[in-house]
Design an enzyme around this catalytic site. Structure first.
Site, mmCIF file in Angstrom:
data_model
loop_
_atom_site.group_PDB
_atom_site.id
_atom_site.type_symbol
_atom_site.label_atom_id
_atom_site.label_comp_id
_atom_site.label_asym_id
_atom_site.label_seq_id
_atom_site.Cartn_x
_atom_site.Cartn_y
_atom_site.Cartn_z
ATOM 1 N N GLY A 270 0.763 -1.242 0.000
ATOM 2 C CA GLY A 270 0.000 0.000 0.000
ATOM 3 C C GLY A 270 0.793 1.290 0.000
ATOM 4 O O GLY A 270 0.210 2.378 -0.036
ATOM 5 N N CYS A 384 -14.628 5.992 -26.308
ATOM 6 C CA CYS A 384 -15.885 6.671 -26.548
ATOM 7 C C CYS A 384 -16.561 7.138 -25.258
ATOM 8 O O CYS A 384 -17.666 6.717 -24.955
ATOM 9 C CB CYS A 384 -16.781 5.696 -27.297
ATOM 10 N N GLU A 385 -15.845 7.925 -24.473
ATOM 11 C CA GLU A 385 -16.415 8.480 -23.235
ATOM 12 C C GLU A 385 -15.760 9.813 -22.964
ATOM 13 O O GLU A 385 -14.541 9.934 -23.071
ATOM 14 C CB GLU A 385 -16.110 7.567 -22.028
HETATM 15 N N1 LLP Z 1 -1.656 -6.755 -0.350
HETATM 16 C C1 LLP Z 1 -2.994 -6.813 -0.465
HETATM 17 C C2 LLP Z 1 -3.747 -7.769 0.346
HETATM 18 C C3 LLP Z 1 -3.646 -5.963 -1.380
HETATM 19 O O1 LLP Z 1 -4.973 -6.017 -1.480
HETATM 20 C C4 LLP Z 1 -2.898 -5.066 -2.160
HETATM 21 C C5 LLP Z 1 -3.549 -4.182 -3.117
HETATM 22 C C6 LLP Z 1 -1.494 -5.063 -2.012
HETATM 23 C C7 LLP Z 1 -0.910 -5.916 -1.084
HETATM 24 C C8 LLP Z 1 -0.595 -4.181 -2.826
HETATM 25 O O2 LLP Z 1 -0.865 -2.837 -2.636
HETATM 26 P P1 LLP Z 1 0.104 -1.746 -3.316
HETATM 27 O O3 LLP Z 1 1.446 -1.862 -2.633
HETATM 28 O O4 LLP Z 1 0.208 -2.073 -4.762
HETATM 29 O O5 LLP Z 1 -0.587 -0.469 -3.073
HETATM 30 N N2 LLP Z 1 -6.308 -0.602 -8.499
HETATM 31 C C9 LLP Z 1 -5.920 0.337 -7.458
HETATM 32 C C10 LLP Z 1 -5.122 -0.316 -6.375
HETATM 33 C C11 LLP Z 1 -5.827 -1.486 -5.726
HETATM 34 C C12 LLP Z 1 -4.957 -2.183 -4.719
HETATM 35 C C13 LLP Z 1 -5.573 -3.467 -4.295
HETATM 36 N N3 LLP Z 1 -4.821 -4.173 -3.336
HETATM 37 C C14 LLP Z 1 -5.163 1.500 -8.094
HETATM 38 O O6 LLP Z 1 -4.973 1.499 -9.306
HETATM 39 O O7 LLP Z 1 -4.785 2.433 -7.397
#
Ligand code: LLP
Length: 461
Positions: A270, A384-385
């Site tokens: 995250g 198309c948006e």
């Molecule tokens: N661990 C778990 C259990 C997760 O659900 C996620 C991300 C991560 C690790 C990795 O998180 P990161 O380090 O990549 O922030 N589509 C969204 C982000 C969704 C993240 C979902 N889970 C975007 O484009 O911002």
């Protein structure tokens, strides 16, 4: 210690004497000619440096907290001490990325049978794979059980009961972590928060002791290994993470009183990255250092054995490595002052601006110094948006035919891409040491119809 997540551009990005953008020693103008546009360019060295920053940070945190012998090691889920980095595959997964995970000795967080299948096909060691998801299918759980010792991060009681039945039928024992909902919210977009009390993910904090008791009642099929929490994504702040460390250490103490040892502590991913000049994310090194130091101290102060620490960064490993190269098409200027430049891609290859109002930064790949702060060019996609806007007031004087580079597109672009408007996904090249290799080939028109089936009665005439 430099952490790529604080930079807008990949670590190898330079500007040539012709004012072109170079990545991995290669001219992006030539890459666009060779592979076509839109093109995702992934810089290997940025991935390597991000992984090192995370590992070095973990090791420094252990040292700082007086537990020097336990730096970041391999991700083998067998070892009790130390720390491992699990790359969150949802940010970007393909066979080549699986090979990179393997080569860099990372573990892997997967969230679907497709991600698991890709990882196994790429040769990732099942011991280092962790399966997530709030609604894992029987077939996903079966594949995890049969693949070898994949660790399942169990999301709720229903899943635990299914896993027990499946493991019993297959005569396997499932290693599990429990996903805890800690009731902590990070500073990010509502759609990507997961740690709040009413989240769809995980077991509410207060229910965890009973949940673990339930695990212990399944000694043939379930091996409880530890706790997991992930509070959200694109967070810039350490404070919510420090709160979950304390919450999970308190929970571990409670479990210890029940006679249960927490062998693994997974603090999720995250950490945010820089998408614009204004973004100041915490460096990956600092995030990992502060979290490991805090965890060691939190467990020591409660007289608990430090579990094996896991972090699951996705975006901060792969996001800064990616750059998308588009070709600018037609432009439109209005009396109101609005100026649109249409790119040859958009929301199908990068849905993040339309989904989260995400901001990005662009440059002209063949005229890198052309930046106009009062420029009102809006870069729009070809879909198309009206909401298909990649950057409003991009600050670059783009003309038809220019190549436009958008930075920090390595995470959640390809993995969230679609065939909207029946367009094929772009190609992706991995660059390193002045070499470019295709790791995702461009989807063709034939690819677009290869799943289609036509009922016989429609072919009569
Ligand atoms: N661990 C778990 C259990 C997760 O659900 C996620 C991300 C991560 C690790 C990795 O998180 P990161 O380090 O990549 O922030 N589509 C969204 C982000 C969704 C993240 C979902 N889970 C975007 O484009 O911002």
């Amino acid at each position: 210690m430099s952490s790529p997540n604080t930079r807008l551009m990949p670590v190898t990005a330079t500007i040539s004497s012709e004012d072109h953008l170079l990545i991995g020693g290669l001219d992006t103008v030539e890459l666009a000619e060779r592979f076509g546009t839109p093109l995702w360019v992934m810089d290997y060295q940025t991935i390597v440096q991000a992984v090192s920053a995370c590992r070095d940070g973990l090791a420094a945190g252990f040292l700082e907290a007086g537990n020097g012998s336990r730096g970041a090691g391999g991700a083998g889920s067998g070892s009790a001490a130390g720390a491992s980095v699990l790359y969150a595959g949802k940010a970007f997964t393909c066979l080549a990325m699986g090979r990179i995970v393997r080569r860099l000795g990372l573990g892997l967080d997967v969230v679907s049978e497709g991600e698991l299948f890709t990882a196994l096909r790429a040769g990732v060691d099942p011991e280092t794979i962790f399966l997530h998801g709030n609604n894992k299918s029987d077939s996903e759980l079966e594949r995890a059980l049969l693949a070898g010792p994949v660790t399942v991060v169990v999301d709720g009681v229903g899943e635990l009961e299914r896993l027990d039945r499946l493991a019993s039928r297959l005569e396997r024992k499932a290693r599990i972590l429990v996903r805890v909902t800690p009731g902590v919210e990070p500073d990010t977009h509502d759609h990507i928060k997961t740690g709040q009390a009413d989240s769809k993910f995980g077991v509410p904090l207060a229910d965890v002791p009973n949940f673990v008791r339930r695990c212990l009642s399944m000694p043939e099929t379930i091996a409880f290994r530890g706790l997991h929490a992930h509070i959200g994504s694109q967070s810039h702040d350490i404070e919510p993470y420090l709160r979950i460390v304390d919450i999970l250490a308190d929970l571990a103490l409670r479990l210890k009183e029940m006679g249960v040892e927490v062998e693994m502590l997974d603090l999720g991913g995250g950490l945010g990255i820089a998408y614009t000049e204004k973004d100041r994310p915490l460096p990956l090194y600092t995030w990992a250092r502060e979290l490991s130091a805090a965890a060691v101290m939190a467990f020591a102060s409660r007289k608990l054995t430090m579990p094996h620490l896991l972090l699951e960064p996705g975006r901060s490993i792969i996001g800064p490595a990616g750059v998308t190269i588009y070709r600018a098409g037609d432009t439109k200027e209005f009396l109101s002052g609005v100026r649109y430049v249409s790119l040859d891609g958009g929301m199908a290859d990068n849905p993040r601006p339309a989904t989260y109002n995400a901001l990005y930064t662009a440059r002209i790949a063949s005229r890198m110094s052309a930046i106009g702060t009062d420029d009102v060019t809006t870069l729009v996609g070809r879909y198309c948006e009206s909401g298909d806007i990649i950057i409003k007031d991009a600050g670059i004087p783009v003309r038809t035919g220019d190549l436009v580079a958008i930075f920090a597109t390595g995470a959640y672009n390809y993995s969230m891409s679609s065939n909207y408007n029946r367009t094929g996904r772009p190609a992706c090249v991995l660059v390193d040491d002045s070499k470019a290799e295709l790791i995702l080939r461009r989807e063709t028109l034939e690819d677009l119809i290869c799943q289609d089936r036509v009922p016989d009665w429609l072919t009569d005439d």
